[in-house]
Design an enzyme around this catalytic site. Structure first.
Site, PDB file in Angstrom:
ATOM      1  N   THR A  12       5.074 -25.692  15.682  1.00  0.00           N
ATOM      2  CA  THR A  12       4.388 -24.506  16.062  1.00  0.00           C
ATOM      3  C   THR A  12       3.305 -24.300  15.311  1.00  0.00           C
ATOM      4  O   THR A  12       2.483 -23.520  15.477  1.00  0.00           O
ATOM      5  CB  THR A  12       5.271 -23.372  16.135  1.00  0.00           C
ATOM      6  N   GLY A  13       3.173 -25.212  14.011  1.00  0.00           N
ATOM      7  CA  GLY A  13       1.882 -24.933  12.968  1.00  0.00           C
ATOM      8  C   GLY A  13       0.812 -25.751  13.775  1.00  0.00           C
ATOM      9  O   GLY A  13       0.797 -26.482  14.540  1.00  0.00           O
ATOM     10  N   SER A  41       9.914 -18.997  14.256  1.00  0.00           N
ATOM     11  CA  SER A  41       9.257 -19.581  15.218  1.00  0.00           C
ATOM     12  C   SER A  41       9.999 -20.344  16.458  1.00  0.00           C
ATOM     13  O   SER A  41       9.714 -20.974  17.375  1.00  0.00           O
ATOM     14  CB  SER A  41       8.447 -20.924  15.078  1.00  0.00           C
ATOM     15  N   CYS A 129      -4.627 -34.265   2.731  1.00  0.00           N
ATOM     16  CA  CYS A 129      -5.916 -34.582   3.529  1.00  0.00           C
ATOM     17  C   CYS A 129      -7.005 -35.351   2.789  1.00  0.00           C
ATOM     18  O   CYS A 129      -7.730 -35.985   3.155  1.00  0.00           O
ATOM     19  CB  CYS A 129      -6.120 -33.526   4.319  1.00  0.00           C
ATOM     20  N   GLN A 156     -13.653 -27.848   1.745  1.00  0.00           N
ATOM     21  CA  GLN A 156     -12.420 -27.891   2.307  1.00  0.00           C
ATOM     22  C   GLN A 156     -12.284 -26.724   3.367  1.00  0.00           C
ATOM     23  O   GLN A 156     -12.360 -25.444   2.824  1.00  0.00           O
ATOM     24  CB  GLN A 156     -11.169 -28.044   1.821  1.00  0.00           C
ATOM     25  N   GLY A 160      -7.096 -25.871   6.505  1.00  0.00           N
ATOM     26  CA  GLY A 160      -6.103 -26.756   5.523  1.00  0.00           C
ATOM     27  C   GLY A 160      -5.151 -25.765   5.046  1.00  0.00           C
ATOM     28  O   GLY A 160      -4.087 -26.166   4.499  1.00  0.00           O
ATOM     29  N   ARG A 235     -12.882 -24.369  -1.596  1.00  0.00           N
ATOM     30  CA  ARG A 235     -12.733 -23.851  -0.296  1.00  0.00           C
ATOM     31  C   ARG A 235     -13.791 -23.081   0.461  1.00  0.00           C
ATOM     32  O   ARG A 235     -14.259 -22.368  -0.348  1.00  0.00           O
ATOM     33  CB  ARG A 235     -11.384 -22.696  -0.359  1.00  0.00           C
ATOM     34  N   HIS A 242     -12.880 -30.959   7.027  1.00  0.00           N
ATOM     35  CA  HIS A 242     -13.448 -30.982   5.586  1.00  0.00           C
ATOM     36  C   HIS A 242     -14.612 -32.160   5.269  1.00  0.00           C
ATOM     37  O   HIS A 242     -14.742 -33.179   5.961  1.00  0.00           O
ATOM     38  CB  HIS A 242     -12.186 -31.811   4.874  1.00  0.00           C
TER      39      HIS A 242
END
Length: 342
Positions: A12-13, A41, A129, A156, A160, A235, A242
């Site tokens: 579900t993410g 979830s 990543c 990023q 993320g 960030r 990214h």
């Protein structure tokens, strides 16, 4: 064609949903799909191949008769269940950081060291990543010209950090545009209209967790213990994709065309670099063609542009890259590993 029973943990993410989409888009031969999640979830509906699936509860017995299990949850979930899944006979592709530096766990980018995927003991780690993005651009350059060192600055997106971070950026942006006080929960400081030069905690030497990941994972994948990479991870208030700025010192001389050709020939990289100089019959706008996060969502390739020589150092090169962090930075790389093993 042989088909496989596949479990997706954390279905579900953001990454879990992208894994389902990539499995479908690439027509991976799934016989039975089982989406799983932790307690909060369970019962959620996800879609795969046009069909609804009810998300089940992750248990110790969830992996019987399973061929592949893609973990897209937290390190704690992987620590508790990944070896359970492997002992049940499933091959685990783990997207968390938990197993990446384990000596008995391959850390795989299929285009770079895919041959090592078969040397697993039940678990294969998906790199961070930003490591994937860095190496997809750096590896073909290193293979062709050698690299003395690389300085990388990452920019990023908040995706993320998961859905809560996406929501926080949207809520904070709205609050500031309507002259309200933004609520800060997901990051140490406000992210809207801001930059945060911190991703993860700092160590005693001042490096963040994300920066150490880049350093250690790059060395492991390249098989060079002390590969010289100096990162700064930031960030930024971007929802998806990214970006990275690379300053590379090569071991041998290369022109801009040489770099472009090496990158263009490498699978999974797309050069978006406009024209080298104004030419008859071409518009000035073509010089402004370079990778943008706003145009990278949903793309499988790492986009590379702004390729130019660094005039301050011998054999120096600068470039810019953009990548969909949920696809090649996570879900796509995991599915590509499955394809190597299928």
């Amino acid at each position: 064609m042989k088909q496989f029973n596949v479990v997706v943990v954390g279905a579900t993410g953001l990454v879990g949903k992208e894994v389902l989409a990539v499995l479908e888009q690439r027509d991976f031969p799934v016989r039975k799909l089982t989406p799983l999640a932790t307690e909060e979830s369970v019962g959620t509906i996800v879609e795969f191949a046009g069909e609804p699936y009810v998300v089940g509860r992750l248990e110790d017995d969830s992996f019987e008769n399973v061929d592949f299990a893609i973990f897209t949850a937290t390190c704690d979930v992987s620590k508790k269940f990944a070896r359970v899944a492997a002992k049940s006979g499933a091959v685990v592709i783990d997207n968390s950081a938990h197993f990446r530096m384990a000596p008995d766990v391959p850390l795989i980018i299929p285009e770079i060291n895919g041959e090592l995927a078969h040397q697993h003991n039940g678990i294969i780690a998906n790199p961070n990543c930003s490591t994937i993005q860095l190496l997809m651009a750096l590896y073909p350059i290193n293979a062709e010209f050698g690299v003395q060192r690389v300085v990388v600055s990452t920019y990023q997106s908040v995706s993320g950090s998961g859905k809560r971070a996406l929501d926080e950026l949207a809520d904070q942006s709205l609050a500031m545009l309507t002259l309200k006080e933004p609520v800060v929960k997901q990051y140490p400081h406000r992210i809207a209209f801001n930059l945060l030069p911190q991703i993860g905690d700092f160590d005693d030497d001042g490096y963040s967790v994300e920066e150490r990941k880049l350093m250690h994972e790059t060395a492991k994948i390249l098989g060079e213990r002390n590969f010289p990479v100096s990162p700064t991870c930031i960030r930024v208030p971007v929802f998806y994709c990214h970006s990275q700025s690379l300053n590379i010192v090569l071991k041998s001389r290369a022109s801009r065309d040489d770099i472009r050709e090496a990158l263009s020939a490498f699978p999974g990289v797309k050069v978006v670099d406009g024209l080298l100089a104004p030419q008859p019959g071409h518009s000035a706008e073509e010089l402004d063609d370079y990778p943008l996060p706003s145009e990278c969502c949903g793309q499988d390739e790492v986009l590379v542009g702004r390729i130019r020589l660094d005039e301050t150092v011998e054999f120096g090169v600068n470039l810019w890259s953009v990548m969909d962090n949920l696809r090649k930075g996570a879900a796509l790389n995991a599915v590509q590993i499955l394809e190597l093993l299928a």
